[in-house]
Design an enzyme around this catalytic site. Structure first.
Site, PDB file in Angstrom:
ATOM      1  N   ARG A   1     -27.660  17.436 -10.011  1.00 44.43           N
ATOM      2  CA  ARG A   1     -27.011  16.840 -11.174  1.00 44.43           C
ATOM      3  C   ARG A   1     -28.029  16.359 -12.198  1.00 44.43           C
ATOM      4  O   ARG A   1     -29.052  15.768 -11.860  1.00 44.43           O
ATOM      5  CB  ARG A   1     -26.124  15.666 -10.750  1.00 44.43           C
ATOM      6  CG  ARG A   1     -25.230  15.169 -11.872  1.00 44.43           C
ATOM      7  CD  ARG A   1     -24.451  13.945 -11.477  1.00 44.43           C
ATOM      8  NE  ARG A   1     -25.326  12.768 -11.384  1.00 44.43           N
ATOM      9  CZ  ARG A   1     -24.861  11.531 -11.269  1.00 44.43           C
ATOM     10  NH1 ARG A   1     -23.569  11.302 -11.207  1.00 44.43           N
ATOM     11  NH2 ARG A   1     -25.702  10.523 -11.198  1.00 44.43           N
TER      12      ARG A   1
ATOM     13  N   ASP B   1     -19.083   8.882 -15.677  1.00 42.41           N
ATOM     14  CA  ASP B   1     -20.402   8.506 -15.166  1.00 42.41           C
ATOM     15  C   ASP B   1     -21.006   7.316 -15.913  1.00 42.41           C
ATOM     16  O   ASP B   1     -21.063   7.295 -17.147  1.00 42.41           O
ATOM     17  CB  ASP B   1     -21.358   9.707 -15.241  1.00 42.41           C
ATOM     18  CG  ASP B   1     -21.110  10.696 -14.114  1.00 42.41           C
ATOM     19  OD1 ASP B   1     -20.602  10.272 -13.057  1.00 42.41           O
ATOM     20  OD2 ASP B   1     -21.420  11.886 -14.290  1.00 42.41           O
TER      21      ASP B   1
ATOM     22  N   HIS C   1     -13.742   8.516 -11.923  1.00 46.90           N
ATOM     23  CA  HIS C   1     -14.673   7.770 -12.769  1.00 46.90           C
ATOM     24  C   HIS C   1     -15.241   8.652 -13.876  1.00 46.90           C
ATOM     25  O   HIS C   1     -15.203   9.879 -13.811  1.00 46.90           O
ATOM     26  CB  HIS C   1     -15.837   7.213 -11.933  1.00 46.90           C
ATOM     27  CG  HIS C   1     -16.708   8.268 -11.321  1.00 46.90           C
ATOM     28  ND1 HIS C   1     -16.309   9.061 -10.265  1.00 46.90           N
ATOM     29  CD2 HIS C   1     -17.982   8.677 -11.624  1.00 46.90           C
ATOM     30  CE1 HIS C   1     -17.281   9.891  -9.938  1.00 46.90           C
ATOM     31  NE2 HIS C   1     -18.298   9.680 -10.763  1.00 46.90           N
TER      32      HIS C   1
ATOM     33  N   HIS D   1     -13.747  12.372 -13.524  1.00 48.60           N
ATOM     34  CA  HIS D   1     -13.822  13.349 -12.445  1.00 48.60           C
ATOM     35  C   HIS D   1     -13.764  12.650 -11.093  1.00 48.60           C
ATOM     36  O   HIS D   1     -13.958  11.436 -10.991  1.00 48.60           O
ATOM     37  CB  HIS D   1     -15.085  14.205 -12.563  1.00 48.60           C
ATOM     38  CG  HIS D   1     -16.370  13.426 -12.538  1.00 48.60           C
ATOM     39  ND1 HIS D   1     -16.820  12.682 -13.611  1.00 48.60           N
ATOM     40  CD2 HIS D   1     -17.306  13.260 -11.556  1.00 48.60           C
ATOM     41  CE1 HIS D   1     -17.967  12.113 -13.304  1.00 48.60           C
ATOM     42  NE2 HIS D   1     -18.277  12.432 -12.067  1.00 48.60           N
TER      43      HIS D   1
END
Length: 255
Positions: A246, A75, A73, A231
C-alpha cells in the site's frame, strides 16, 4: 503518457475507485506510478517495507484472527491533511475471500434528508487516532492475534476536526465524512451526546445500495479516492495468507 494519465485521474473523479488487473509491479515501479498522483505520505502507524519507506506491507498470516483494515473507514482522517488517494497492489491473495468493499459517500450525503444536510452543513467531527490504534490495534485482545502490529506511539495520538460533509476539490460535490473507526464526537459536544447521531450516520453511510465488493487476484492494482468513498477489508479467509503493498498520496485539508 500525460494524456493517458489524465484519463485515469478523470476516471477516479467519475468512479471513486479503479481496479487495474494483470500488472507486474515491483515496489520501485509502484512508488513511481503513485508519485504521478502527487507527493507520497509515509504511513507511521506500522513499520514500513524494508528499503521502501513509502510502502506499507499489509500482511495476514494463516494463524491470524484479526486483519488490518477490517472496519469501514477512510484512511487516516485524524491527520490535518489526510491522503487523497490510496494505492493497493495485490502480491498474494487467498483463493476465496479477502475481498475489499467500497462505499460511495456522495450517495450517502445526497440521500440524507434536506433538513439533515442543512443541520450538518456547518458541523465538524473530531477524528481520533486513539480510537483505532490505541483502542483496537494496541489492545490486549488483538496483541498476538494479528501479524500487523501497530507502531502507535504517544506522538501519533492525533485528533483533528473536519467537516461532516466535505467538499471534493475536483468535482465540487459533497461527501459524508464520518466513520466509526475514527469519529469520536462532534465539535462542541461530548461523546455521549454525539453517539446517537454518529451511529445513525455510520449505518446510513454503508447501505448496500452505496457499495461494491471487489475480489482480488495477484497482480491487481487498485486506486481509490478517500475524499469520496470508504473501504472495508473482509476478514473471511482463515488459514490463508494475504499480502498487499500500500502507498498513500498526500491530500489537502478537508473543507
Amino acid at each position: 503518457g500525460d494524456s493517458a494519465f489524465a484519463e485515469i485521474e478523470q476516471a477516479l473523479a467519475d468512479h471513486l475507485v479503479l481496479f487495474i488487473r494483470d500488472q507486474d509491479l515491483d515496489p520501485k515501479g509502484q512508488v513511481a506510478f503513485a508519485e504521478r498522483f502527487g507527493p507520497l505520505m509515509q504511513y507511521r502507524y506500522v513499520e514500513p517495507m524494508p528499503g521502501h519507506p513509502m510502502i506499507s506491507e499489509l500482511l495476514t498470516e494463516p494463524g491470524d484472527v484479526y486483519n488490518f483494515g477490517g472496519t469501514w473507514h477512510s484512511d487516516t482522517p485524524q491527520l490535518e491533511r489526510p491522503p487523497k488517494y490510496t494505492m493497493l497492489y495485490a502480491v498474494e491473495c487467498p483463493p476465496v475471500g479477502g475481498d475489499t468493499s467500497y462505499a460511495n459517500q456522495y450517495m450517502a450525503w445526497d440521500t440524507l434528508s434536506d433538513d439533515m444536510r442543512r443541520m450538518l452543513d456547518s458541523v465538524q467531527v473530531v477524528h481520533s487516532a486513539a480510537l483505532s490504534f490505541a483502542g483496537h490495534y494496541g489492545s490486549e485482545e488483538v496483541q498476538g492475534k494479528s501479524t500487523m502490529q501497530s507502531a502507535y506511539a504517544a506522538d501519533l495520538d492525533i485528533e483533528t476536526a473536519h467537516p461532516v460533509g466535505r467538499t471534493h476539490p475536483v468535482t465540487g460535490r459533497k461527501a459524508l465524512y464520518v466513520c466509526d473507526a475514527y469519529a469520536a464526537h462532534f465539535v462542541g459536544m461530548s461523546q455521549e451526546e454525539s453517539l446517537p447521531l454518529l451511529r445513525y450516520l455510520w449505518a446510513h453511510s454503508i447501505q448496500p445500495d452505496f457499495t461494491c465488493r471487489f475480489h482480488w487476484r495477484p497482480g491487481t492494482l487498485a486506486v481509490w479516492d478517500n475524499r469520496s468513498c470508504m473501504h472495508y477489508a473482509h476478514n473471511d479467509y482463515p488459514g490463508q495468507r494475504r499480502l498487499m503493498h500500500r502507498v498513500i498520496i498526500e491530500g489537502e485539508r478537508p473543507y
